[in-house]
Design a protein around this motif. Structure first.
Motif, PDB file in Angstrom:
ATOM      1  N   ASP A  57       0.900  -1.211   0.068  1.00  0.00           N
ATOM      2  CA  ASP A  57      -0.054  -0.159  -0.054  1.00  0.00           C
ATOM      3  C   ASP A  57       0.809   1.251   0.299  1.00  0.00           C
ATOM      4  N   GLN A  58       1.777   1.364   0.840  1.00  0.00           N
ATOM      5  CA  GLN A  58       2.716   2.388   0.906  1.00  0.00           C
ATOM      6  C   GLN A  58       4.266   2.032   0.715  1.00  0.00           C
ATOM      7  N   THR A  59       5.038   3.027   0.456  1.00  0.00           N
ATOM      8  CA  THR A  59       6.224   2.813   0.457  1.00  0.00           C
ATOM      9  C   THR A  59       7.151   4.223   1.180  1.00  0.00           C
ATOM     10  N   LEU A  60       8.303   3.869   1.549  1.00  0.00           N
ATOM     11  CA  LEU A  60       9.018   5.057   2.026  1.00  0.00           C
ATOM     12  C   LEU A  60      10.357   4.757   1.556  1.00  0.00           C
ATOM     13  N   THR A 102      18.281   7.488  -3.586  1.00  0.00           N
ATOM     14  CA  THR A 102      18.787   7.847  -4.530  1.00  0.00           C
ATOM     15  C   THR A 102      18.834   6.615  -5.641  1.00  0.00           C
ATOM     16  N   MET A 103      19.281   5.511  -5.015  1.00  0.00           N
ATOM     17  CA  MET A 103      19.707   4.328  -6.008  1.00  0.00           C
ATOM     18  C   MET A 103      18.116   4.001  -6.118  1.00  0.00           C
ATOM     19  N   PHE A 151      13.971   2.541 -10.170  1.00  0.00           N
ATOM     20  CA  PHE A 151      12.425   3.068 -10.389  1.00  0.00           C
ATOM     21  C   PHE A 151      12.306   3.905 -11.810  1.00  0.00           C
ATOM     22  N   GLU A 152      13.243   4.878 -12.054  1.00  0.00           N
ATOM     23  CA  GLU A 152      13.188   5.414 -13.168  1.00  0.00           C
ATOM     24  C   GLU A 152      13.533   4.505 -14.337  1.00  0.00           C
ATOM     25  N   ASP A 168      13.826  -3.547  -4.435  1.00  0.00           N
ATOM     26  CA  ASP A 168      12.344  -4.181  -4.173  1.00  0.00           C
ATOM     27  C   ASP A 168      11.524  -2.878  -3.802  1.00  0.00           C
ATOM     28  N   VAL A 169      11.711  -1.980  -3.275  1.00  0.00           N
ATOM     29  CA  VAL A 169      11.153  -0.931  -3.085  1.00  0.00           C
ATOM     30  C   VAL A 169      10.799  -0.187  -4.324  1.00  0.00           C
ATOM     31  N   ALA A 170      11.518  -0.283  -5.472  1.00  0.00           N
ATOM     32  CA  ALA A 170      11.338   0.347  -6.728  1.00  0.00           C
ATOM     33  C   ALA A 170      10.157  -0.479  -7.298  1.00  0.00           C
ATOM     34  N   VAL A 171      10.463  -1.743  -7.282  1.00  0.00           N
ATOM     35  CA  VAL A 171       9.366  -2.466  -7.914  1.00  0.00           C
ATOM     36  C   VAL A 171       7.874  -2.410  -7.131  1.00  0.00           C
TER      37      VAL A 171
END
Ligand code: MIC
Ligand code: SF4
Length: 645
Positions: free
Chosen positions: A30-33, A40-41, A46-47, A139-142
């Motif tokens: 639901d949420q990421t931080l 930065t990485m 993500f980009e 993993d957070v970017a995914v």
């Protein structure tokens, strides 16, 4: 079926898999931080995924780690993160607004939701009844791109809190006692769920302190029920509508557990150099203290700071002690400023730092040589303070403040009566340092400073995996050992080539040279290899230096996931005795490595130097095996992988 809290939330978010411990499951996030030193990485990755806008309910980018700005690097990274946030629909919390976990608790955390964060202390939000997990940046970017988060279904371990804390004993002492009992690897593969009448006696920041340091147990996360105390906290933050009740069903089952009688606890401290090296303050004795540091995501809430201010009021910090205090958020700082508590701290002789991680990650305030530093933080790994010879003790805010006055480690009970503090019904809410994203898209230009370098990407796994043993290390090696962080290195988190020269700096400064000379090779480790931080730099830098595999007795969860995401083989000794049969410099060969990985069985490693063979396990899911074969998650995804289970 009667469910515990963790399983209720997992069930609501289960994309695939079954809730059987050890089996791979995938969760909707639901949420990421993110915070800046991993963010930065994560945003560069993500980009690279080409998604126009985040697909989570809420994603927040905090800047709290690299706030020293001794050169252009940090400020450039802040600019990069703020522009990425604006472009892709992410909330941006400016430097000075506070430590990510404290601010997330105050302003964004929601009971019953899932949170994935590129910081190992993301479980802090478990204090609110959130299922909050720390992970590597990729993993957070995914997750930001809408993908699920894969993990092995943990065991659910219940800790029943009985009774009530005695005066001068605090939440920090509860988690230190648990660390004493379970050790830094006791939580691996587990979610710690708290229950019992003692829970009702704990405020949300106190629960958050306990959930926060569950990371030091190696736990996947920790979680508390969401009850009337949770509701009150959210009401005080002007967010009562975010509350929902979450409690375990009567008769819900657990995979294990223990009970703690809060009434029996006494002030504790974790001695150098491990958070589980715990003893009673009074048994350690009155050692002379040089520095006291109060703050960090573990103990920087309003209540913590008020306790400290009340102890310091009208007193004087010992002439030989440097006391530094970093309130956890601007909300906390504002409230301390308005009610006069800040003036009490300053009058006593405290040095006030900005609301950020600061000394916790070696960003300033490194102690003097051989100094004793008492800290209310969560990690006391050797050298993490920025001074290799410093001896760091982890204590509660009460013990820290009382000792700062006494000049020696002191059980706060000796101070007299515990000052009572009242928590206001309403907290001061001012979100003007949180920039909400606009429509974003092409109207926003992402600004990249010269310190931002491309991240390394592995190649498909070769059939012959061979190389030298570049380094052999012992048990409980932390990511701080593998890729150290301090005021000089943190500005380079977006510059892997630069960081590479400092890999394993404290253990074996020759490691980068050896890796380069040999075109990479292997790392051999002991138990719980890679504990601590979520920084994927501890995998990306070895990847950059050509490391092909790590053979260890066991791995920490996040680091193992980061190795897999980087396409580095995480291998576990089938027979731990084989650890003793490898020396640094030994030539290792995994013949037909690719085929062996494909077959998914134990791998055979030949120690060519010693002329012996041994077996290693690769405890991977089929999906993870494919990631390894593809040479990491980026390649796997580019090749059309990323199948939803
Ligand atoms: C830490 O406490 O070690 C950190 C710094 O917050 C890390 C993240 C990082 O290395 O950037 C963590 O806990 O994940
Ligand atoms: Fe920041 Fe320290 Fe918390 Fe890590 S442990 S997030 S460095 S305050």
């Amino acid at each position: 079926m009667k469910l515990n809290i963790a399983k209720k939330i997992i069930k609501e978010h289960l994309v695939c898999g079954e809730m059987i411990p050890g089996q791979e499951i995938a969760l909707r996030i639901d949420q990421t931080l993110t915070q800046d030193s991993t963010g930065t990485m994560a945003y560069l990755q993500f980009e690279a995924m080409g998604v126009p806008r985040v697909r989570t309910k809420k994603s927040v980018a905090y800047v709290d780690h690299n706030t020293l700005q001794t050169g252009f690097e940090n400020a450039d990274d802040h600019k990069y993160i703020s522009t990425v946030a604006a472009k892709y629909g992410i909330y941006y919390s400016k430097p000075g607004n506070g430590i990510c976990h404290q601010v997330h608790l105050e302003r964004f955390g929601i009971p019953g939701m899932t949170l994935l964060g590129s910081d190992s202390h993301t479980p802090t939000a478990g204090g609110l009844g959130m299922l909050a997990i720390g992970a590597g940046g990729l993993d957070v970017a995914v997750a930001m791109a809408g993908g699920p988060y894969y993990l092995r279904m943990p065991e659910i371990y219940r800790i029943v809190l009985k009774g009530k804390l005695q005066p001068w004993v605090s939440a920090k002492d509860i988690i230190l006692e648990i660390l004493r009992m379970l050790t830094v690897k006791g939580g691996v593969g587990k979610i710690i769920e708290y229950a019992g009448e003692g829970v009702e006696t704990l405020t949300i920041p106190e629960r958050a302190t306990i959930a926060n340091m569950g990371a030091e147990l190696g736990a996947t996360t920790s979680i508390f029920p969401s009850d009337e105390v949770t509701r009150e906290f959210l009401r005080a933050q002007g967010r009562e509508e975010d509350w929902r009740e979450i409690k375990a069903d009567e008769g819900a089952e657990y995979d294990g557990g223990l009970e703690i009688d809060l009434g029996l606890l006494e002030p504790l401290a974790a001695k150098p150099h491990s958070p589980d090296n715990v003893a009673k303050v009074k048994d350690i004795g009155k050692i002379k203290v040089d520095q006291v540091a109060i703050g960090s995501c573990t103990n920087s809430s309003y209540a913590d700071m008020m306790k400290v201010a009340s102890i310091l009021r009208g007193k004087r910090v010992h002439p030989d002690v440097s006391l530094v205090i970093a309130p956890g958020s601007r909300q906390v700082l504002t409230m301390l400023a308005q009610n006069g508590a800040l003036a009490d701290m300053v009058a006593a002789g405290a040095r006030i730092l900005e609301c950020a991680c600061g000394p916790c990650i070696g960003m300033g305030q490194a102690p003097a040589s051989n100094a004793v530093s008492l800290r209310t933080f969560n990690r006391n790994f050797e050298g993490r303070s920025g001074t290799a010879s410093a001896k760091v003790y982890l204590v509660s805010p009460e013990t820290a403040a009382v000792s700062a006055i006494a000049g020696v480690l002191t059980d706060p009970g000796e101070f007299g009566e515990e000052p009572g503090i009242t928590i206001p019904e309403k907290f001061i809410v001012n979100d003007n340092m949180i920039i909400a994203p606009g429509p974003g898209g092409n109207s926003v230009e992402v600004v990249r400073g010269p310190n931002i370098k491309p991240f390394p990407v592995n190649k498909e796994l070769d059939n012959n995996v061979a190389g030298k043993t570049l380094v052999k290390v012992g048990d409980n090696i932390t990511t701080d050992h593998i890729m150290p962080s301090n005021a000089k290195l943190l500005p380079y988190r977006s510059n892997i080539p630069y960081l590479a020269d400092y890999c394993f700096m404290a253990i074996d400064p020759g490691f980068p040279r050896k890796a380069r000379e040999n075109g990479g090779g292997f790392i051999v480790g002991g138990v719980n290899y890679g504990q601590g931080s979520s920084r994927e730099h501890a995998a990306l830098v070895p990847l950059y230096l050509g490391v092909k595999g790590v053979i260890a007795k066991s791995f920490s969860r996040i680091h193992m996931a980061n190795l897999i995401n980087s396409g580095i083989l995480p291998m576990v000794f089938d027979n731990e005795e084989d650890y003793g049969k490898i020396d640094e410099g030994d030539e290792l060969v995994i013949e037909n490595g690719r085929e062996q990985v494909q077959r998914g069985e134990k791998l055979t490693v030949l120690n060519k130097t010693k002329g012996i063979e041994f077996k290693v396990k690769m405890p991977l899911s089929e999906r993870q095996r494919e990631i390894i074969l593809a040479g990491g998650l980026i390649n796997y995804t580019a090749k059309g992988g990323g199948k939803q289970c």
